[in-house]
Design a protein around this motif. Structure first.
Motif, short mmCIF file in Angstrom:
data_model
loop_
_atom_site.label_atom_id
_atom_site.label_comp_id
_atom_site.label_asym_id
_atom_site.label_seq_id
_atom_site.Cartn_x
_atom_site.Cartn_y
_atom_site.Cartn_z
N HIS A 154 0.85 -1.19 0.00
CA HIS A 154 0.00 0.00 0.00
C HIS A 154 0.88 1.24 0.00
O HIS A 154 2.03 1.20 0.45
CB HIS A 154 -0.92 -0.01 1.22
CG HIS A 154 -2.05 0.96 1.13
ND1 HIS A 154 -1.93 2.28 1.51
CD2 HIS A 154 -3.31 0.82 0.67
CE1 HIS A 154 -3.07 2.90 1.31
NE2 HIS A 154 -3.93 2.05 0.80
N PHE A 155 0.34 2.33 -0.48
CA PHE A 155 1.11 3.57 -0.54
C PHE A 155 1.70 3.97 0.81
O PHE A 155 2.77 4.56 0.88
CB PHE A 155 0.20 4.71 -1.04
CG PHE A 155 0.31 4.96 -2.51
CD1 PHE A 155 0.57 3.92 -3.38
CD2 PHE A 155 0.15 6.22 -3.03
CE1 PHE A 155 0.67 4.15 -4.74
CE2 PHE A 155 0.24 6.46 -4.39
CZ PHE A 155 0.50 5.42 -5.24
N THR A 156 0.98 3.65 1.88
CA THR A 156 1.47 4.05 3.19
C THR A 156 2.76 3.33 3.55
O THR A 156 3.48 3.76 4.46
CB THR A 156 0.41 3.76 4.27
OG1 THR A 156 0.02 2.38 4.19
CG2 THR A 156 -0.81 4.64 4.09
N ASP A 157 3.07 2.26 2.85
CA ASP A 157 4.32 1.52 3.10
C ASP A 157 5.45 2.03 2.21
O ASP A 157 6.58 1.55 2.33
CB ASP A 157 4.11 0.03 2.83
CG ASP A 157 3.04 -0.56 3.74
OD1 ASP A 157 3.05 -0.23 4.94
OD2 ASP A 157 2.18 -1.31 3.23
N LEU A 158 5.16 2.98 1.33
CA LEU A 158 6.15 3.51 0.41
C LEU A 158 6.45 4.97 0.74
O LEU A 158 5.73 5.60 1.53
CB LEU A 158 5.64 3.40 -1.03
CG LEU A 158 5.28 1.99 -1.51
CD1 LEU A 158 4.64 2.05 -2.90
CD2 LEU A 158 6.52 1.11 -1.54
#
Length: 237
Positions: A154-158
């Motif tokens: 997910h974007f939150t992990d990037l």
């Protein structure tokens, strides 16, 4: 000549499957009749068919498969049409190996960058705002096929270089192409990537109509290794 015929034949098969699948989606995953190499050629041919090559990016043969999905039924699939209201949240992204030919770029500690750009802003007939940058994220790593189900990021992990901006085509501007590209460092480094942030989403900060992700990638020493795209349009047409 035989190789060209084979690729063309596989492209026809994939397009035929797309017409029979929900939403006319082209399935990227390989089956018993589709080799990994031919899948990559299909991606390249679809990019040319949609004029993404050479309008958005120079011609290249992808090394990996890029999967981007908002839900199990809403995902980019080489030119499928998605509803804008279902694209408001940040997508999940998977980059996976597709053939042994990409071995030189498969270092386990290499990270990749994924971007989304709209070359049809405000419309394909009048692209005076193009390209429009919709996101830039870094920190993505490769996933093996066996790990794919549990490794969607997910974007939150990037790390977001440019935060996600949902597609929002203006009324009466037709279908917009939303182009997703994965990049690797051209020099093959496995060091953390420190890329520039465009000064503006419009024209990717270049101030020049029709300029965008290609200029930014070259300025940051990046080469494309995967691609996908979808269409979206305003309900008021």
């Amino acid at each position: 000549m035989f190789h060209q015929i084979t690729v063309a034949f596989m492209l026809l098969i994939v397009r035929a499957l797309a017409h029979d699948s929900p939403g006319g989606q082209v399935v990227l995953t390989s089956d018993e009749t589709t080799t990994q190499e031919s899948t990559l050629h299909v991606v390249q041919e679809e990019l040319k068919e949609a004029e993404i090559i050479p309008t958005v990016i120079d011609d290249f043969l992808p090394k990996f498969i890029l999967n981007v999905e908002w839900s199990s039924s809403n995902y980019a699939s080489l030119g499928n049409l998605l509803k804008v209201k279902r694209l408001q949240s940040e997508p999940r992204i998977t980059l996976r190996e597709a053939s042994d030919s990409s071995a030189s770029l498969c270092a386990s500690n290499m990270t990749y960058i994924v971007t989304m750009t709209d070359p049809d802003a405000p419309s394909r007939d009048n692209p005076k705002w193009s390209e429009m940058c919709h996101f830039i994220v870094t920190g993505l790593t490769l996933s093996s096929t066996s790990e794919e189900a549990s490794s969607k990021v997910h974007f939150t992990d990037l790390q977001a270089i440019i935060p996600y901006k949902p597609p929002g085509p203006p009324p009466k501007t037709g279908k917009h192409r939303y182009v997703l590209l994965a990049f690797a460092p051209a020099n093959g480094t496995t060091d953390p990537l420190h890329v520039s942030k465009p000064e503006d989403r419009q024209h990717w900060g270049t101030g020049k109509e029709g300029h965008g992700v290609r200029d930014w990638a070259k300025a940051n020493g990046l080469k494309p290794v995967a691609a996908n795209f979808f269409y979206a349009k305003n309900k008021k047409q």
